[in-house]
Design a protein around this motif. Structure first.
Motif, PDB file in Angstrom:
ATOM      1  N   PRO A  40       0.821  -1.226   0.000  1.00  0.00           N
ATOM      2  CA  PRO A  40       0.000   0.000   0.000  1.00  0.00           C
ATOM      3  C   PRO A  40       0.851   1.271   0.000  1.00  0.00           C
ATOM      4  N   ALA A  41       1.963   1.260   0.729  1.00  0.00           N
ATOM      5  CA  ALA A  41       2.829   2.445   0.760  1.00  0.00           C
ATOM      6  C   ALA A  41       3.426   2.727  -0.616  1.00  0.00           C
ATOM      7  N   VAL A  42       3.865   1.693  -1.308  1.00  0.00           N
ATOM      8  CA  VAL A  42       4.438   1.856  -2.651  1.00  0.00           C
ATOM      9  C   VAL A  42       3.374   2.369  -3.619  1.00  0.00           C
ATOM     10  N   LEU A  43       2.184   1.798  -3.559  1.00  0.00           N
ATOM     11  CA  LEU A  43       1.107   2.239  -4.454  1.00  0.00           C
ATOM     12  C   LEU A  43       0.709   3.684  -4.174  1.00  0.00           C
ATOM     13  N   LEU A  44       0.618   4.056  -2.904  1.00  0.00           N
ATOM     14  CA  LEU A  44       0.274   5.435  -2.545  1.00  0.00           C
ATOM     15  C   LEU A  44       1.378   6.407  -2.989  1.00  0.00           C
ATOM     16  N   ALA A  45       2.621   6.032  -2.759  1.00  0.00           N
ATOM     17  CA  ALA A  45       3.750   6.894  -3.160  1.00  0.00           C
ATOM     18  C   ALA A  45       3.773   7.066  -4.674  1.00  0.00           C
ATOM     19  N   THR A  46       3.511   6.001  -5.398  1.00  0.00           N
ATOM     20  CA  THR A  46       3.497   6.074  -6.860  1.00  0.00           C
ATOM     21  C   THR A  46       2.369   6.986  -7.333  1.00  0.00           C
ATOM     22  N   TRP A  47       1.183   6.787  -6.793  1.00  0.00           N
ATOM     23  CA  TRP A  47       0.038   7.613  -7.180  1.00  0.00           C
ATOM     24  C   TRP A  47       0.299   9.088  -6.869  1.00  0.00           C
ATOM     25  N   LEU A  48       0.795   9.371  -5.653  1.00  0.00           N
ATOM     26  CA  LEU A  48       1.078  10.761  -5.279  1.00  0.00           C
ATOM     27  C   LEU A  48       2.143  11.383  -6.162  1.00  0.00           C
ATOM     28  N   SER A  49       3.186  10.629  -6.464  1.00  0.00           N
ATOM     29  CA  SER A  49       4.254  11.191  -7.288  1.00  0.00           C
ATOM     30  C   SER A  49       3.767  11.491  -8.701  1.00  0.00           C
ATOM     31  N   LEU A  50       2.885  10.657  -9.229  1.00  0.00           N
ATOM     32  CA  LEU A  50       2.345  10.912 -10.567  1.00  0.00           C
ATOM     33  C   LEU A  50       1.401  12.114 -10.570  1.00  0.00           C
ATOM     34  N   ARG A  51       0.709  12.327  -9.454  1.00  0.00           N
ATOM     35  CA  ARG A  51      -0.175  13.502  -9.351  1.00  0.00           C
ATOM     36  C   ARG A  51       0.618  14.792  -9.155  1.00  0.00           C
ATOM     37  N   LEU A  52       1.661  14.727  -8.311  1.00  0.00           N
ATOM     38  CA  LEU A  52       2.423  15.930  -7.982  1.00  0.00           C
ATOM     39  C   LEU A  52       3.475  16.270  -9.028  1.00  0.00           C
ATOM     40  N   LEU A  53       4.036  15.270  -9.676  1.00  0.00           N
ATOM     41  CA  LEU A  53       5.045  15.486 -10.704  1.00  0.00           C
ATOM     42  C   LEU A  53       4.724  14.586 -11.894  1.00  0.00           C
ATOM     43  N   PRO A  54       3.781  15.032 -12.737  1.00  0.00           N
ATOM     44  CA  PRO A  54       3.396  14.201 -13.881  1.00  0.00           C
ATOM     45  C   PRO A  54       4.603  13.918 -14.777  1.00  0.00           C
ATOM     46  N   PRO A  55       4.611  12.763 -15.401  1.00  0.00           N
ATOM     47  CA  PRO A  55       5.735  12.418 -16.273  1.00  0.00           C
ATOM     48  C   PRO A  55       5.783  13.332 -17.492  1.00  0.00           C
TER      49      PRO A  55
END
Length: 160
Positions: A40-55
């Motif tokens: 869950p931590a990895v999935l949340l971190a991934t989701w947040l990073s994609l929202r805050l810093l889109p590729p």
């Protein structure tokens, strides 16, 4: 900033998830029991990073070209600053010069500002709307052309 393709988005998400999973494993251990919180931590971190810093899509060959350009111009700038510092009479005429950028907000602009700041003799001081204010050691140094060249190289890195 133009929208990135879903393939770029998925590739960035997968890369970040693997990176965060490795980080979790290093910090919490690769024990099977640690993954009940780790997944869950990895999935949340991934989701947040994609929202805050889109590729952002970029091209590899222009990245390599930009790195060489940046290294060479950093060396030239360092030599210029050393020459000025060792000269019996300092040739300094510091100024803030405006530079209007056409790079889109986000990573391309951040890289422009950081590239300016890491090159000796210049410092990005402020950005307002599309204008970057650059502190230079010598206002007669023809900085507009140098900044335009730097911007053009970064534009090629991020062009589709």
């Amino acid at each position: 900033m133009p929208a990135v393709s879903s393939a770029v988005f998925l590739r960035a998400g997968a890369f970040r998830a693997v990176l965060y999973a490795l980080l979790w494993g290093v910090l919490a251990g690769f024990e099977p029991g640690s993954w009940s919180l780790g997944v869950p931590a990895v999935l949340l971190a991934t989701w947040l990073s994609l929202r805050l810093l889109p590729p952002v899509g970029f091209r590899l060959l222009p990245v390599l070209s930009f790195l060489g350009y940046f290294a060479w111009h950093s060396l030239l700038g360092a030599v210029d600053v050393a020459r000025r510092a060792l000269a019996p009479r300092l040739r300094l005429a510091p100024a803030l010069v405006p530079f209007d950028t056409a790079l889109p907000p986000g990573l391309p602009r951040v890289l422009l500002l950081n590239s300016i700041s890491l090159t000796p003799g210049t410092l990005s001081a402020d950005i307002r709307d599309d204008t970057v204010w650059v502190h230079v050691l010598d206002k007669a140094g023809g900085h507009e052309a140098a900044l335009a060249g730097l911007e053009a190289r970064l534009a090629r890195v991020f062009s589709p």
